[in-house]
Design a protein around this motif. Structure first.
Motif, PDB file in Angstrom:
ATOM      1  N   GLY A  88      17.218 -25.566 -15.858  1.00 42.64           N
ATOM      2  CA  GLY A  88      16.181 -25.487 -16.874  1.00 42.64           C
ATOM      3  C   GLY A  88      15.348 -24.238 -16.732  1.00 42.64           C
ATOM      4  O   GLY A  88      15.589 -23.392 -15.878  1.00 42.64           O
ATOM      5  N   PHE A  89      14.355 -24.141 -17.596  1.00 44.57           N
ATOM      6  CA  PHE A  89      13.468 -22.986 -17.611  1.00 44.57           C
ATOM      7  C   PHE A  89      12.197 -23.312 -16.841  1.00 44.57           C
ATOM      8  O   PHE A  89      11.752 -24.455 -16.815  1.00 44.57           O
ATOM      9  CB  PHE A  89      13.125 -22.605 -19.056  1.00 44.57           C
ATOM     10  N   PRO A  90      11.567 -22.295 -16.235  1.00 45.30           N
ATOM     11  CA  PRO A  90      10.326 -22.551 -15.505  1.00 45.30           C
ATOM     12  C   PRO A  90       9.188 -22.942 -16.443  1.00 45.30           C
ATOM     13  O   PRO A  90       9.122 -22.470 -17.575  1.00 45.30           O
ATOM     14  CB  PRO A  90      10.031 -21.222 -14.813  1.00 45.30           C
ATOM     15  N   ASP A  91       8.326 -23.803 -15.967  1.00 49.27           N
ATOM     16  CA  ASP A  91       7.124 -24.204 -16.696  1.00 49.27           C
ATOM     17  C   ASP A  91       6.070 -23.116 -16.477  1.00 49.27           C
ATOM     18  O   ASP A  91       5.698 -22.828 -15.341  1.00 49.27           O
ATOM     19  CB  ASP A  91       6.640 -25.549 -16.163  1.00 49.27           C
ATOM     20  N   GLU A  92       5.597 -22.515 -17.559  1.00 45.10           N
ATOM     21  CA  GLU A  92       4.642 -21.405 -17.430  1.00 45.10           C
ATOM     22  C   GLU A  92       3.344 -21.808 -16.749  1.00 45.10           C
ATOM     23  O   GLU A  92       2.695 -20.983 -16.111  1.00 45.10           O
ATOM     24  CB  GLU A  92       4.344 -20.785 -18.804  1.00 45.10           C
ATOM     25  N   ARG A 110      11.455 -20.014 -11.777  1.00 42.85           N
ATOM     26  CA  ARG A 110      11.960 -21.252 -11.191  1.00 42.85           C
ATOM     27  C   ARG A 110      12.325 -20.989  -9.736  1.00 42.85           C
ATOM     28  O   ARG A 110      13.015 -20.031  -9.421  1.00 42.85           O
ATOM     29  CB  ARG A 110      13.178 -21.720 -12.000  1.00 42.85           C
ATOM     30  N   ASP A 156      13.053 -13.909 -15.983  1.00 46.49           N
ATOM     31  CA  ASP A 156      13.989 -13.808 -17.119  1.00 46.49           C
ATOM     32  C   ASP A 156      13.867 -12.442 -17.802  1.00 46.49           C
ATOM     33  O   ASP A 156      12.914 -11.694 -17.587  1.00 46.49           O
ATOM     34  CB  ASP A 156      13.822 -14.968 -18.100  1.00 46.49           C
TER      35      ASP A 156
END
Length: 188
Positions: A88-92, A110, A156
């Motif tokens: 998944g993508f990191p939580d900002e 992440r 990213d």
């Protein structure tokens, strides 16, 4: 003890693997004391020797959890094992980090939620650290410095392009840039 200048992205020492520490000498002990003072003055939660221009495999760390419990130390010649990353993508909000060598910015990244680090302390005694959450993030971030990797090398593509624009605007990305906590502040 002294507060040392912190190298900024582009300095060759930040982009090359560091060498193992041989004997733990008084010079190494002084370096570690200066690194703690520099880390505290910055303020930061970790500081790797390459960030202060010394290409050796050691870093300091400090963190206080929500209950105020202190966690502080140094690890020499560390080895790192990580639990595989969750996809998944990191939580900002929860997974952004910054770096004293790319000061004033933070980007989502992440990281593994649990790690084990082994190495030695300043007395040469074996150390094993098993941590999760932010402490695991700190261990991974500082360990990366020892391999010549900045956290912005892992973000990213969109954020990486933003980081490159920031670096270009500030004149970073080449040797010769540093800042000294308590003396000057990096350009923001």
């Amino acid at each position: 003890m002294a507060v040392l200048p912190i190298r900024i992205m582009g300095d060759p020492v930040l982009h090359s693997p560091a060498s193992p520490v041989g004997e733990i000498t008084d010079e190494i002990r002084t370096l570690v004391a200066d690194m703690f003072e520099t880390m505290d003055a910055a303020p930061g939660v970790g500081l790797a020797a390459p960030q202060v221009g010394v290409a050796l495999r050691l870093y300091t760390y400090t963190y206080e959890d929500d209950e105020g419990a202190p966690w502080r130390g140094v690890i020499i010649n560390p080895e790192l094992w990580m639990v595989p990353l969750e996809p998944g993508f990191p939580d900002e909000d929860d997974e952004s980090e910054g770096c004293l060598s790319f000061p004033g910015e933070s980007f989502p990244l992440r990281r593994s939620d649990r790690v084990r680090v082994t190495g030695t302390d300043l007395d040469g005694a074996p150390v094993t650290i098993e941590v999760s959450g932010w402490r695991a993030r700190i261990m991974q971030h500082e360990f990366d410095h020892l391999d010549g990797v900045l956290y912005i090398d892992r973000i990213d593509d969109r954020d990486w392009k933003t980081a490159q624009k920031i670096a270009k605007k500030r004149g970073w990305g080449r040797p010769g840039h540093a800042w000294t906590p308590g003396v000057d502040q990096p350009e923001a």
